[in-house]
Design a protein around this motif. Structure first.
Motif, PDB file in Angstrom:
ATOM      1  N   SER A 249       0.827  -1.317   0.049  1.00  0.00           N
ATOM      2  CA  SER A 249      -0.241   0.040  -0.237  1.00  0.00           C
ATOM      3  C   SER A 249       0.799   1.312   0.018  1.00  0.00           C
ATOM      4  O   SER A 249       0.378   2.385  -0.453  1.00  0.00           O
ATOM      5  CB  SER A 249      -1.001   0.065   1.109  1.00  0.00           C
ATOM      6  N   GLU A 250       2.185   1.213   0.479  1.00  0.00           N
ATOM      7  CA  GLU A 250       2.753   2.400   0.457  1.00  0.00           C
ATOM      8  C   GLU A 250       3.164   3.069  -0.852  1.00  0.00           C
ATOM      9  O   GLU A 250       3.537   2.271  -1.702  1.00  0.00           O
ATOM     10  CB  GLU A 250       4.254   2.040   1.341  1.00  0.00           C
ATOM     11  N   GLN A 251       3.148   4.187  -0.876  1.00  0.00           N
ATOM     12  CA  GLN A 251       3.218   4.886  -2.387  1.00  0.00           C
ATOM     13  C   GLN A 251       4.466   4.557  -2.907  1.00  0.00           C
ATOM     14  O   GLN A 251       4.625   4.286  -4.007  1.00  0.00           O
ATOM     15  CB  GLN A 251       3.271   6.457  -2.156  1.00  0.00           C
ATOM     16  N   TRP A 252       5.510   4.703  -2.050  1.00  0.00           N
ATOM     17  CA  TRP A 252       7.027   4.798  -3.011  1.00  0.00           C
ATOM     18  C   TRP A 252       7.493   3.218  -3.060  1.00  0.00           C
ATOM     19  O   TRP A 252       8.089   2.878  -3.997  1.00  0.00           O
ATOM     20  CB  TRP A 252       8.073   5.549  -1.885  1.00  0.00           C
ATOM     21  N   ALA A 253       6.791   2.277  -2.100  1.00  0.00           N
ATOM     22  CA  ALA A 253       6.810   1.000  -2.532  1.00  0.00           C
ATOM     23  C   ALA A 253       6.265   0.539  -3.793  1.00  0.00           C
ATOM     24  O   ALA A 253       6.887  -0.208  -4.695  1.00  0.00           O
ATOM     25  CB  ALA A 253       6.410   0.109  -1.402  1.00  0.00           C
ATOM     26  N   LEU A 254       5.242   0.796  -4.061  1.00  0.00           N
ATOM     27  CA  LEU A 254       4.482   0.743  -5.294  1.00  0.00           C
ATOM     28  C   LEU A 254       5.254   1.280  -6.390  1.00  0.00           C
ATOM     29  O   LEU A 254       5.044   0.650  -7.575  1.00  0.00           O
ATOM     30  CB  LEU A 254       2.901   1.460  -5.221  1.00  0.00           C
TER      31      LEU A 254
END
Length: 343
Positions: A249-254
């Motif tokens: 769900s984390e933006q930068w992980a995505l």
């Protein structure tokens, strides 16, 4: 007994011609109490495990052997990761080796590190042409931790080390956040370099070369012939990476996941559209996969559309892989793309 600092997991399948060089490159007598070498014999039939047994006899607390049925490169990493004793873990393929002279400094850095992911530089060594390329990152400052947001905001300063050959994982981080890698397929190293790297809170780049990556052998999985032969394996890994993405769900992980899926999709497109003698079939294969992806990750498709259109034109013009690679290696292309030199 000293704490093990680095576990080196070595997947090995019929690697007898290379294994001694690989294992020997990890011998640093004064540091053996800090090194944990795990050879995972993945159902070899060439007796290569006997080479590992010689090292176990010399260094019983540093070298170990896991014998298992053949399950592929990913299954060997899965097995090795379960047994790793080091604070950090790195995978080394049995036909590659480490720069032995870098190990003392590398161990010293890891002893004082706490980052989830440590990045190092590596060389590719073409055994056919003799060409050596430097794959390195270019952070504003080495030896300091970066967040994934910082990395994704300046991708080209880090991307050449965010690979199977450049990544070292903190073992506990990997165990808590990693996935079971795809088994009985090739190219799952892309999955390894994505999950759990995408979830790293801290990333530490080091200005040193550690991994020596042997290329230029037509029998290798990365050769153009084998990539086309196993193109369905690439597709399976892309599909699994998309599935893994669903739990994030984390933006930068995505953002990181999408970048990695995009890059592997590009490789799939190049192989399918430029290596298949049936040009229409090559395009149709790509279209089918793109139709699947667009329902699951529109962003990856949008990232890839421009490349798709260019490759479709090259396909229609009967440009092959050799011509495409000449374009990629041209000074003009790299200047336009702001790519760093390999010197």
């Amino acid at each position: 007994m000293s704490e093990k600092i680095l576990s080196v997991i070595i997947p090995s399948y019929n690697s007898k011609p290379y294994l001694d060089k690989c294992l020997g490159s990890l011998v640093v007598p004064e540091l053996m109490d800090k090194i944990d070498v795990i050879v995972v014999n993945d159902g070899s039939t060439d007796g290569s495990e006997s080479i590992c047994e010689e090292y176990i006899e010399k260094y019983p607390d540093s070298y170990s052997l896991i014998n298992k049925e053949n399950g592929g490169h990913g299954s060997a990493i899965n097995a090795g990761a379960e047994k790793a004793r080091g604070r950090y873990m790195k995978v080394l393929d049995a036909d590659d080796w480490f720069l032995t002279e870098s190990i003392p400094e590398f161990i010293g850095k890891l002893e004082n590190a706490s980052a989830d992911v440590v990045l190092t530089c590596h060389h590719t060594i073409n055994i056919t042409t003799g060409e050596i390329k430097n794959w390195r990152c270019f952070p504003d400052e080495f030896d300091r931790e970066y967040t994934m947001e910082e990395v994704m905001s300046d991708w080209k300063k880090f991307d050449r080390s965010l690979t199977f050959h450049g990544i070292t994982y903190r073992t506990q981080f990997y165990r808590e956040n990693g996935v079971r890698l795809a088994e009985k397929v090739f190219y799952e190293d892309h999955e390894y370099a994505t999950y759990p790297c995408c979830l790293a809170k801290t990333i530490l780049p080091l200005d040193m070369f550690v991994y020596e990556y042997r290329i230029g052998d037509v029998s290798q999985s990365v050769s153009a012939q084998n990539q086309f032969k196993r193109i369905d394996h690439t597709k399976m890994v892309i599909v699994k990476m998309l599935k893994n993405r669903e739990d994030i769900s984390e933006q930068w992980a995505l953002e990181y996941c999408d970048k990695k899926i995009h890059l592997l999709l590009l490789s799939f497109m190049v192989t399918s559209m430029l290596c298949d003698s049936d040009r229409k079939r090559g395009v149709a294969r790509v279209d089918q996969l793109m139709s699947y992806i667009v329902k699951r990750d529109r962003h990856v498709v949008d990232m890839t559309l421009k490349h798709y259109k260019i490759l479709k034109l090259l396909n229609a013009a009967h440009v092959g892989l050799e011509g495409y690679n000449k374009m990629l290696n041209s000074k003009l292309y790299n200047k336009v793309r702001h790519n760093k030199s390999f010197e």
